[in-house]
Structure formats: structure tokens, C-alpha cells
Design a protein around this motif. Structure first.
Motif, PDB file in Angstrom:
ATOM      1  N   PRO A 117      -0.813   9.665  -7.987  1.00 49.52           N
ATOM      2  CA  PRO A 117      -0.825  11.118  -8.124  1.00 49.52           C
ATOM      3  C   PRO A 117      -1.556  11.797  -6.951  1.00 49.52           C
ATOM      4  CG  PRO A 117      -2.215  10.107  -9.794  1.00 49.52           C
ATOM      5  CD  PRO A 117      -1.532   9.010  -9.039  1.00 49.52           C
ATOM      6  N   SER A 118      -2.419  11.052  -6.252  1.00 48.16           N
ATOM      7  CA  SER A 118      -3.147  11.639  -5.132  1.00 48.16           C
ATOM      8  C   SER A 118      -2.428  11.427  -3.803  1.00 48.16           C
ATOM      9  CB  SER A 118      -4.553  11.044  -5.059  1.00 48.16           C
ATOM     10  OG  SER A 118      -4.475   9.661  -4.786  1.00 48.16           O
ATOM     11  N   GLY A 119      -1.242  10.831  -3.806  1.00 47.06           N
ATOM     12  CA  GLY A 119      -0.483  10.592  -2.579  1.00 47.06           C
ATOM     13  C   GLY A 119       0.215  11.849  -2.115  1.00 47.06           C
ATOM     14  N   LYS A 120      -0.551  12.911  -1.878  1.00 43.52           N
ATOM     15  CA  LYS A 120      -0.015  14.238  -1.554  1.00 43.52           C
ATOM     16  C   LYS A 120       0.816  14.270  -0.285  1.00 43.52           C
ATOM     17  CE  LYS A 120      -4.379  15.874  -3.223  1.00 43.52           C
ATOM     18  NZ  LYS A 120      -5.467  15.194  -2.671  1.00 43.52           N
ATOM     19  N   ASP A 121       0.310  13.642   0.777  1.00 45.68           N
ATOM     20  CA  ASP A 121       0.944  13.742   2.082  1.00 45.68           C
ATOM     21  C   ASP A 121       1.952  12.623   2.319  1.00 45.68           C
ATOM     22  OD1 ASP A 121      -0.684  15.910   2.554  1.00 45.68           O
ATOM     23  OD2 ASP A 121      -2.249  14.704   3.506  1.00 45.68           O
ATOM     24  N   THR A 122       2.338  11.950   1.294  1.00 43.96           N
ATOM     25  CA  THR A 122       3.216  10.801   1.422  1.00 43.96           C
ATOM     26  C   THR A 122       4.664  11.257   1.547  1.00 43.96           C
ATOM     27  OG1 THR A 122       1.715   9.669  -0.058  1.00 43.96           O
ATOM     28  CG2 THR A 122       3.789   8.574   0.406  1.00 43.96           C
ATOM     29  N   ALA A 135       0.829  -1.207   0.000  1.00 46.00           N
ATOM     30  CA  ALA A 135       0.000   0.000   0.000  1.00 46.00           C
ATOM     31  C   ALA A 135       0.860   1.253   0.000  1.00 46.00           C
ATOM     32  CB  ALA A 135      -0.940  -0.012   1.207  1.00 46.00           C
ATOM     33  N   GLU A 136       1.942   1.228   0.764  1.00 47.28           N
ATOM     34  CA  GLU A 136       2.848   2.376   0.813  1.00 47.28           C
ATOM     35  C   GLU A 136       3.470   2.630  -0.561  1.00 47.28           C
ATOM     36  OE1 GLU A 136       6.404   4.054   3.676  1.00 47.28           O
ATOM     37  OE2 GLU A 136       6.211   1.878   3.427  1.00 47.28           O
ATOM     38  N   LYS A 137       3.861   1.569  -1.228  1.00 52.59           N
ATOM     39  CA  LYS A 137       4.437   1.694  -2.571  1.00 52.59           C
ATOM     40  C   LYS A 137       3.396   2.286  -3.535  1.00 52.59           C
ATOM     41  CE  LYS A 137       6.694  -1.911  -3.841  1.00 52.59           C
ATOM     42  NZ  LYS A 137       7.021  -3.247  -4.352  1.00 52.59           N
ATOM     43  N   ALA A 138       2.157   1.803  -3.450  1.00 52.89           N
ATOM     44  CA  ALA A 138       1.097   2.316  -4.314  1.00 52.89           C
ATOM     45  C   ALA A 138       0.828   3.793  -4.026  1.00 52.89           C
ATOM     46  CB  ALA A 138      -0.180   1.492  -4.132  1.00 52.89           C
ATOM     47  N   LEU A 139       0.846   4.158  -2.742  1.00 54.89           N
ATOM     48  CA  LEU A 139       0.635   5.561  -2.359  1.00 54.89           C
ATOM     49  C   LEU A 139       1.737   6.453  -2.910  1.00 54.89           C
ATOM     50  CD1 LEU A 139      -0.573   5.961   1.328  1.00 54.89           C
ATOM     51  CD2 LEU A 139      -1.396   7.173  -0.676  1.00 54.89           C
ATOM     52  N   ARG A 140       2.956   5.994  -2.835  1.00 53.15           N
ATOM     53  CA  ARG A 140       4.081   6.787  -3.358  1.00 53.15           C
ATOM     54  C   ARG A 140       3.959   7.015  -4.859  1.00 53.15           C
ATOM     55  NH1 ARG A 140       8.202   4.205   0.489  1.00 53.15           N
ATOM     56  NH2 ARG A 140       8.357   5.833   2.056  1.00 53.15           N
ATOM     57  N   ASN A 141       3.422   6.036  -5.567  1.00 55.47           N
ATOM     58  CA  ASN A 141       3.293   6.138  -7.018  1.00 55.47           C
ATOM     59  C   ASN A 141       1.987   6.796  -7.460  1.00 55.47           C
ATOM     60  OD1 ASN A 141       5.771   4.865  -7.392  1.00 55.47           O
ATOM     61  ND2 ASN A 141       4.838   2.838  -7.344  1.00 55.47           N
TER      62      ASN A 141
END
Length: 130
Positions: A123-128, A115-121
């Protein structure tokens, strides 16, 4: 076009089509386990309801049997279910769901890393953190 809202039985019918490919109503019915198998007419009604929802379509007719295939993908149906579940918690309340998954043992460290990898990739992972 957004994917339609689906009942449990509708999802089970679609699952038969996702697993087996195009099937008749009888073939779909036979994918259900014997104890508790829904009646042919119940499956038939469900199939025609799914056809009206444009979740499946009749692709051919053999004798007096219609052959159906899924129009929506398993992934689209699963996304719709998750979106519906999250909407029950209200905006930004996914933490409750995540906490439950952790407490129940359904969420593994591998799941979190994926999930962390998907969040980093995303476009909506603003706060990552980058």
C-alpha cells in the motif's frame, strides 16, 4: 509492542530458540560452536536480559532448569535490524544500502524482481510504475 533492540549475542541466543524450540540455558549454550563458545553464565545473563526485554519467556521448569522459548519471531527481529540500519543512513537514503548490496554481489536480479513485486503489492508503493 515494538520489538526490542538486540545485541549480536542476544540474536544468537534467539536463533538457537528459533531453530530448536524451547531450551534450557545449557542447551542454548551448547548450540554455540566449541571454539569461542560463551561461558554458561554469559549465556544465562543474556537469556535473563532477553526475558526482561520480553523477547523470550520461561515456559516451564524441569528440576532446577528453566526452559525458555522465543516470544518475538525471527522476522520481527530481522525487521528491527533492517530498520536500525536504514535509520543510520537517514530518511530516503536506502539507495546507498542498495548500491552497496549490488556492488558486493549480495543482491541478485531475482532479489530485485521479488522486491519489485512486493513494492507493487504494498500500500505504500506510491511511486511504483503500474
Amino acid at each position: 509492542m515494538p520489538s526490542p533492540k538486540l545485541t549480536k549475542l542476544e540474536l544468537q541466543v534467539l536463533e538457537a530458540l528459533w531453530q530448536r524450540g524451547a531450551c534450557s540455558v545449557r542447551e542454548i549454550q551448547e548450540t554455540f560452536p566449541e571454539p569461542g563458545r560463551p561461558a554458561y553464565t554469559t549465556v544465562q545473563t543474556t537469556v535473563y536480559r532477553l526475558e526482561r526485554k520480553k523477547a523470550l519467556r520461561c515456559v516451564k521448569r524441569i528440576s532446577n532448569a528453566n526452559i525458555f522459548e522465543a516470544v518475538i519471531s525471527r522476522n520481527d527481529a530481522q525487521r528491527r535490524l533492517v530498520d536500525e540500519l536504514l535509520s543510520l543512513f537517514g530518511g530516503g537514503r536506502a539507495k546507498l544500502l542498495m548500491a552497496h548490496l549490488v556492488e558486493s554481489g549480495e543482491l541478485t536480479l531475482d532479489d530485485v524482481q521479488e522486491a519489485e513485486k512486493a513494492l507493487r503489492n504494498s500500500p505504500s508503493g506510491k511511486d511504483t510504475p503500474r
